[in-house]
Design an enzyme around this catalytic site. Structure first.
Site, short mmCIF file in Angstrom:
data_model
loop_
_atom_site.label_atom_id
_atom_site.label_comp_id
_atom_site.label_asym_id
_atom_site.label_seq_id
_atom_site.Cartn_x
_atom_site.Cartn_y
_atom_site.Cartn_z
N ASN A 164 -5.86 -1.33 36.67
CA ASN A 164 -4.49 -0.91 37.01
C ASN A 164 -4.20 0.55 36.66
O ASN A 164 -3.42 1.22 37.35
CB ASN A 164 -3.48 -1.83 36.33
CG ASN A 164 -3.56 -1.78 34.81
OD1 ASN A 164 -4.64 -1.68 34.25
ND2 ASN A 164 -2.42 -1.86 34.15
N GLU A 262 -5.63 -3.86 23.43
CA GLU A 262 -4.31 -3.64 24.02
C GLU A 262 -4.21 -4.60 25.19
O GLU A 262 -4.80 -4.38 26.24
CB GLU A 262 -4.16 -2.18 24.46
CG GLU A 262 -2.72 -1.79 24.76
CD GLU A 262 -2.36 -1.98 26.22
OE1 GLU A 262 -1.70 -3.01 26.52
OE2 GLU A 262 -2.73 -1.14 27.05
N CYS A 296 0.89 -2.87 32.13
CA CYS A 296 1.14 -3.80 31.02
C CYS A 296 2.52 -3.62 30.42
O CYS A 296 3.09 -4.56 29.86
CB CYS A 296 0.06 -3.66 29.96
SG CYS A 296 -0.19 -1.96 29.38
#
Length: 492
Positions: A164, A262, A296
């Protein structure tokens, strides 16, 4: 929805897409069987084959990283910085070309891709400064005893990055690792390898010693299990889903290796009663659809005070309906496709589930066209709290909106999940702002805006969203070990 590029212009752009290879010990390796193909999400065409690393390639990467580490750890920080500076300069000079690659393989609009690359270079610039500030300490002791505490690079790092933000995540990890004096084996997502290849190419041309930065591609599960198990690897860092993060953490734990994780989020946005709901609705829609919601930290659960609800929803839906969706390389496009066919079906599933549970579709809710992975920017309203879209990270341009009776109600909804990365809030009350900062369970809270941390501030989450922080004053800590030296001054 805007038109796609013509076949003629697309063919020209595809010729500019780089050949994808492995980068091992300072050399590019291309002659491997393809593991998969890079697909352009705007038109579903094949851009390039992705080579599959063999077991011998993985062993070569490990050997190279081990040798490279011995060279790089003993390279003075000032010299490390000089090489990193050259790589950053090359990347900035090539920003348009790299942004084209990123847009082709990821789908995001060209200007957004360009902004990602520019921001990513800031990570290197911050970490270069940190490399010169990895201070030790001298501890006062008794006579005839000197006590030193020093920081040393942890060793070769295995870094896994997602599709992403193919430049931002790779830069986050390699900037800190290289600045600290570690070597790196980078495994970018097989869906977006071109951007990472272009980044690695800049470092190779900048004079980074062979083996300090390596790149592998292929079967993710096999690569991860092999590299994590090796005694050469000293640390694992990953950005991606909670499920995969847990799996990699378990692999690392079995051989007692530290991790920096993460992982996923499902960012709540709390909108108070005192704000300009029309304006907040407008900017919320724009923030939600950046990168087609595939970030995210993307805002995804909009929890709006009942007094602001109708005005907020109307503005949000209006903005979505006016958004220009199309090929990211076409001028004026504000949102591109989702990155792959999996996200397309996942978005539709979330919408269908919410509708079946009684939610309303205020905008979008369906695929656009029959070629390319385009999904209409979507707003679901009056969504039941047990709907999938309220509990599963959408990672798509699908937003869910629910009313709240007061601040306590809104915070309880926001904190109800097992993840906590980013959160956003809009209020003109200082008391509410103080409560939000104290009570929201998240790693990053943005009040009255949708910005996220730059290089100089920590980024990471709480609960199942991960372990550790990237960026900020302690950004090198995960890549350094602390050594205590007790030195007697007595002659023996």
């Amino acid at each position: 929805m805007t038109k796609h590029t013509s076949d003629e212009s697309t063919a020209k752009i595809v010729r500019d897409y780089p050949k994808i290879g492995l980068f091992l010990n300072g050399e590019w390796v291309y002659d491997r069987d393809p593991y998969t193909y890079v697909i352009n999400p705007s038109n579903e065409s094949k851009l390039a084959p992705v080579p599959k690393a063999t077991d011998a390639d993985l062993q070569r990467a490990l050997s190279a990283a081990e040798r490279g580490f011995r060279v790089w750890r003993d390279t003075p920080p000032q010299q490390r910085v000089a090489i990193i500076q050259k790589a950053v300069k090359l990347a900035r000079e090539r920003i348009d070309a790299i942004a084209t690659v990123l847009s082709l393989e990821n789908g995001k609009p060209f200007e957004h891709a360009r902004a990602e690359i520019d921001r990513s270079m800031n990570f290197y610039e911050w970490e270069m400064g940190q490399a010169l500030r990895a201070y030790g300490t001298i501890v006062p002791g008794a006579s005839q005893m000197q006590k030193f505490v020093i920081k040393q690079p942890i060793g070769p790092v295995f870094a896994v990055t997602p599709w992403n933000v193919p430049m931002s995540s790779a830069a986050r990890k390699t900037s800190a690792a290289l600045a600290a004096g570690c070597s790196v084996i980078l495994k970018p997502a097989e869906e977006t390898p071109g951007t990472a290849c272009e980044l690695v190419r800049c470092f190779g041309e900048a004079g980074l010693p062979p083996g300090v930065l390596n790149l592998v591609l292929g079967d993710p599960a096999h690569i991860s299990s092999t590299l994590i198990a090796s005694p050469v690897t000293r640390m694992v860092t990953f950005t991606g889903s909670v499920h995969i993060g847990k799996h990699l953490s378990q692999l690392a734990a079995s051989v007692m290796k530290p991790v920096l994780m993460e992982l996923g989020g499902h960012a709540p946005v709390l909108v108070g009663a005192s704000v300009n709901a029309t304006e907040v609705g407008r900017i919320s829609a724009l923030a939600k659809t950046r990168a087609a919601g595939q970030i995210c930290a993307s805002p995804s659960r909009f929890i709006v005070h009942q007094n602001s609800y109708s005005e907020f929803v109307a503005s949000f839906a209006k903005t979505l309906n006016e958004l220009r969706v199309g090929d990211g390389l076409q001028p004026g496009v504000e949102m591109g496709p989702v990155a792959n066919v999996r996200r397309l079906s996942a978005a539709q599933s979330l919408v269908d589930d919410a509708k079946n549970r009684g939610a309303n579709v205020a905008a979008g809710g369906h695929r656009l066209g029959d070629r390319g992975y385009f999904f209409a920017p979507t707003l679901l309203t009056d969504v039941p709290l047990d709907a999938d879209v309220m509990t599963i990270e959408p990672f798509s341009p699908v937003a869910a909106c629910v009313p709240a009776v007061d601040l306590d109600h809104a915070i309880s909804i926001a904190n109800s999940l097992s993840v906590g990365l980013a959160a956003y809030a809009f209020t003109n009350s200082l008391d509410e702002a103080e409560q939000l900062g104290r009570r929201l369970e998240c790693g990053v809270l943005s009040i009255n805006h949708f910005d996220t941390p730059d290089a100089d501030t920590p980024f990471g989450g709480v609960k199942e969203t991960g372990i550790g922080r990237e960026g900020g004053p302690s950004s090198l800590d995960a890549y350094l070990v602390t050594k205590t030296i007790l030195q007697s001054t007595v002659t023996v």
